[in-house]
Design a protein around this motif. Structure first.
Motif, short mmCIF file in Angstrom:
data_model
loop_
_atom_site.label_atom_id
_atom_site.label_comp_id
_atom_site.label_asym_id
_atom_site.label_seq_id
_atom_site.Cartn_x
_atom_site.Cartn_y
_atom_site.Cartn_z
N ALA A 133 109.90 69.55 -8.68
CA ALA A 133 111.18 69.31 -9.36
C ALA A 133 112.27 69.24 -8.31
O ALA A 133 112.31 70.06 -7.39
N ILE A 134 113.12 68.23 -8.44
CA ILE A 134 114.23 68.05 -7.50
C ILE A 134 115.53 68.12 -8.27
O ILE A 134 115.73 67.38 -9.24
N PHE A 135 116.41 69.04 -7.88
CA PHE A 135 117.74 69.13 -8.49
C PHE A 135 118.68 68.24 -7.70
O PHE A 135 118.94 68.50 -6.53
N GLY A 136 119.18 67.19 -8.35
CA GLY A 136 120.16 66.33 -7.69
C GLY A 136 119.53 65.06 -7.16
O GLY A 136 118.54 65.11 -6.44
N ALA A 137 120.10 63.92 -7.55
CA ALA A 137 119.58 62.63 -7.08
C ALA A 137 120.67 61.84 -6.36
O ALA A 137 120.84 60.65 -6.56
N GLY A 138 121.40 62.53 -5.53
CA GLY A 138 122.29 61.84 -4.59
C GLY A 138 121.42 61.21 -3.50
O GLY A 138 120.19 61.22 -3.61
N THR A 148 106.87 76.17 -14.19
CA THR A 148 105.96 75.04 -14.15
C THR A 148 105.73 74.42 -12.78
O THR A 148 104.59 74.13 -12.41
N TYR A 149 106.78 74.21 -12.04
CA TYR A 149 106.68 73.34 -10.85
C TYR A 149 106.15 74.11 -9.65
O TYR A 149 106.51 75.26 -9.42
N ASP A 150 105.28 73.44 -8.89
CA ASP A 150 104.75 74.07 -7.67
C ASP A 150 105.87 74.27 -6.66
O ASP A 150 105.92 75.28 -5.95
N VAL A 151 106.73 73.27 -6.58
CA VAL A 151 107.85 73.34 -5.64
C VAL A 151 109.11 72.86 -6.37
O VAL A 151 109.10 71.81 -7.01
N ILE A 209 114.38 79.65 -9.44
CA ILE A 209 113.30 80.64 -9.62
C ILE A 209 112.79 80.67 -11.06
O ILE A 209 111.68 81.15 -11.32
N ASP A 210 113.57 80.17 -12.01
CA ASP A 210 113.11 80.17 -13.41
C ASP A 210 112.13 79.03 -13.69
O ASP A 210 111.34 79.10 -14.62
N PHE A 211 112.19 77.98 -12.89
CA PHE A 211 111.41 76.78 -13.19
C PHE A 211 110.17 76.65 -12.30
O PHE A 211 109.23 75.96 -12.66
N VAL A 212 110.17 77.30 -11.15
CA VAL A 212 109.00 77.27 -10.28
C VAL A 212 107.89 78.11 -10.93
O VAL A 212 108.16 79.06 -11.66
N GLY A 253 104.83 79.86 -6.45
CA GLY A 253 105.38 78.60 -5.95
C GLY A 253 106.50 78.80 -4.94
O GLY A 253 106.78 79.92 -4.50
N THR A 254 107.12 77.67 -4.59
CA THR A 254 108.12 77.65 -3.53
C THR A 254 109.42 77.05 -4.04
O THR A 254 109.41 76.05 -4.75
N VAL A 255 110.52 77.69 -3.67
CA VAL A 255 111.84 77.12 -3.93
C VAL A 255 112.48 76.80 -2.59
O VAL A 255 112.58 77.68 -1.73
N LEU A 256 112.86 75.54 -2.42
CA LEU A 256 113.52 75.13 -1.18
C LEU A 256 114.99 74.85 -1.46
O LEU A 256 115.32 74.00 -2.30
N PHE A 257 115.86 75.56 -0.77
CA PHE A 257 117.30 75.31 -0.87
C PHE A 257 117.68 74.33 0.23
O PHE A 257 117.75 74.69 1.40
N PHE A 258 117.88 73.08 -0.16
CA PHE A 258 118.16 72.04 0.83
C PHE A 258 119.64 71.65 0.85
O PHE A 258 120.22 71.44 1.91
N GLY A 259 120.25 71.53 -0.32
CA GLY A 259 121.65 71.10 -0.39
C GLY A 259 122.57 72.10 0.30
O GLY A 259 122.26 73.29 0.38
N VAL A 260 123.68 71.62 0.81
CA VAL A 260 124.62 72.50 1.52
C VAL A 260 125.56 73.14 0.51
O VAL A 260 126.35 72.45 -0.13
N PRO A 261 125.47 74.47 0.36
CA PRO A 261 126.40 75.14 -0.55
C PRO A 261 127.74 75.37 0.15
O PRO A 261 127.81 75.28 1.38
N PRO A 262 128.80 75.64 -0.60
CA PRO A 262 130.06 76.01 0.06
C PRO A 262 129.89 77.35 0.77
O PRO A 262 129.19 78.23 0.27
N SER A 263 130.50 77.50 1.94
CA SER A 263 130.38 78.78 2.65
C SER A 263 131.17 79.86 1.91
O SER A 263 132.10 79.56 1.16
N GLY A 264 130.75 81.10 2.08
CA GLY A 264 131.48 82.23 1.50
C GLY A 264 131.15 82.54 0.05
O GLY A 264 131.81 83.36 -0.58
N LYS A 265 130.13 81.86 -0.50
CA LYS A 265 129.76 82.11 -1.91
C LYS A 265 128.36 82.71 -1.97
O LYS A 265 127.48 82.32 -1.21
#
Ligand SMILES: [Zn+2]
Ligand SMILES: [Zn+2]
Length: 331
Positions: A163-168, A218-221, A236-239, A243-255
């Protein structure tokens, strides 16, 4: 030459400055295509590393106009892309092949002048030949190298459900990389209709606009390509368990993230992040040259350099027609 400078957060201007001279071991590149990245928006908003003023642009390609002393691999006229992260090669991280964590890290377009100007000097070691790859595709070498690094870290297995969050632009590169890595089913979450359509075109099996439409556990990754904290909290609710959760997108700093620690424990999850890339530019060039990764459909706008402030504005308004915007400083 024309040059775009971010003087301080939210203050951007077109200026003129002299064309730089390449020093020893440096190469002067005439920038032909320079992609706008979410990171540039973070820099514009004062949410990223680096000091101001900065000339943005870390995803670019162009032609070599001159080479300084000691340059060995290149000559005038060569068509090249740039790996913007400059490591010192002599600190404890560099010596351990973790150049992305270099203690003396510099980056073109973040701490050093970037590709949002007509000419840039860069060290030879940061330059990669792109052969006859179109310049606009060459501008994807950097984001794709980061995606290669991230997807390798996630260690997808043959026939995984992803599962991929975001299709930019990044989500759509991840989608294609996951397919190449043997994913059997890829589900994409995207509420921007233009981007959702693009994910379908590029081979997503399912595209949903609401998180609730995905299957829990459900999702492996699960890969977040949004950097949006509220979505990152939900991976973590959908993996599936184990399984594995990869945080790839850049979050705002300080949050901060907020997620249930016990759930991570009980599901035996692997949580990963991915920071830039480590020597992945060759892979990126190969994937683009062989068209294993398609980037032409990701490009929605090609604009002259002076339009950069307007382009930032387009991106911030989440216009459904906006995909990747490529600036043409010499176009
Ligand atoms: Zn980028
Ligand atoms: Zn170093």
């Amino acid at each position: 030459m024309d040059s775009i400078v971010i003087r301080k957060p939210r203050e951007i201007a077109l200026t003129e400055r002299p064309i730089p001279e390449p020093g020893p071991g440096e190469i002067l590149i005439k920038v032909m295509a320079s992609g706008i990245c979410g990171t540039d928006i973070h820099i514009f908003n004062g949410e990223y590393l680096g000091a101001y003023p900065v000339i943005p642009g870390h995803e670019f390609s162009g032609t070599i106009v001159s080479t300084g002393n000691l340059v060995k691999r290149f000559k005038t006229g060569d068509r090249v892309a740039v790996e913007p992260n400059i490591a010192c090669d002599n600190c404890v991280h560099c010596l351990n092949n973790r150049q992305n964590f270099c203690l003396n890290w510099q980056a073109i377009g973040v701490t050093l002048p970037g590709g949002m100007e007509q000419y840039v000097t860069v060290p030879e070691k940061a330059v990669f030949s792109i052969g006859d790859l179109p310049f606009e595709q060459g501008a994807f070498v950097e984001p794709l190298s980061c995606v290669v690094h991230g997807v390798e870290r996630a260690q997808l297995r043959l026939a995984d459900h992803v599962a991929i969050f975001g299709a930019g632009p990044i989500g759509n590169l991840i989608l294609q990389m996951a397919r190449l890595q043997g994913a059997a089913q890829i589900t994409v979450l995207e509420n921007n209709p233009g981007r959702a359509e693009l994910a379908r075109e590029l081979g997503a099996d399912l595209v949903f606009s609401r998180l609730e439409d995905l299957q829990p556990n459900t999702y492996d990754v699960v890969i977040d390509a949004t950097g949006v904290i509220s979505l990152m909290n939900r991976g973590i609710d959908f993996v599936r368990s184990g399984g594995t959760v990869l945080f790839f997108g850049v979050p705002p700093s300080g949050k901060n993230l907020e997620m249930e620690a016990f759930k991570i424990f009980q599901k035996g999850l692997t949580l990963l992040s991915s920071y830039t890339s480590v020597r992945n530019s060759f892979q990126a060039v190969n994937l683009l040259q062989t068209e294993q990764i398609k980037v032409e459909p990701l490009i929605s706008h090609r604009l002259p350099l002076k339009e950069l402030p307007a382009a930032f504005d387009l991106i911030e308004r989440h216009d459904p027609k906006v995909r990747k915007i490529i600036m043409l400083p010499n176009g």
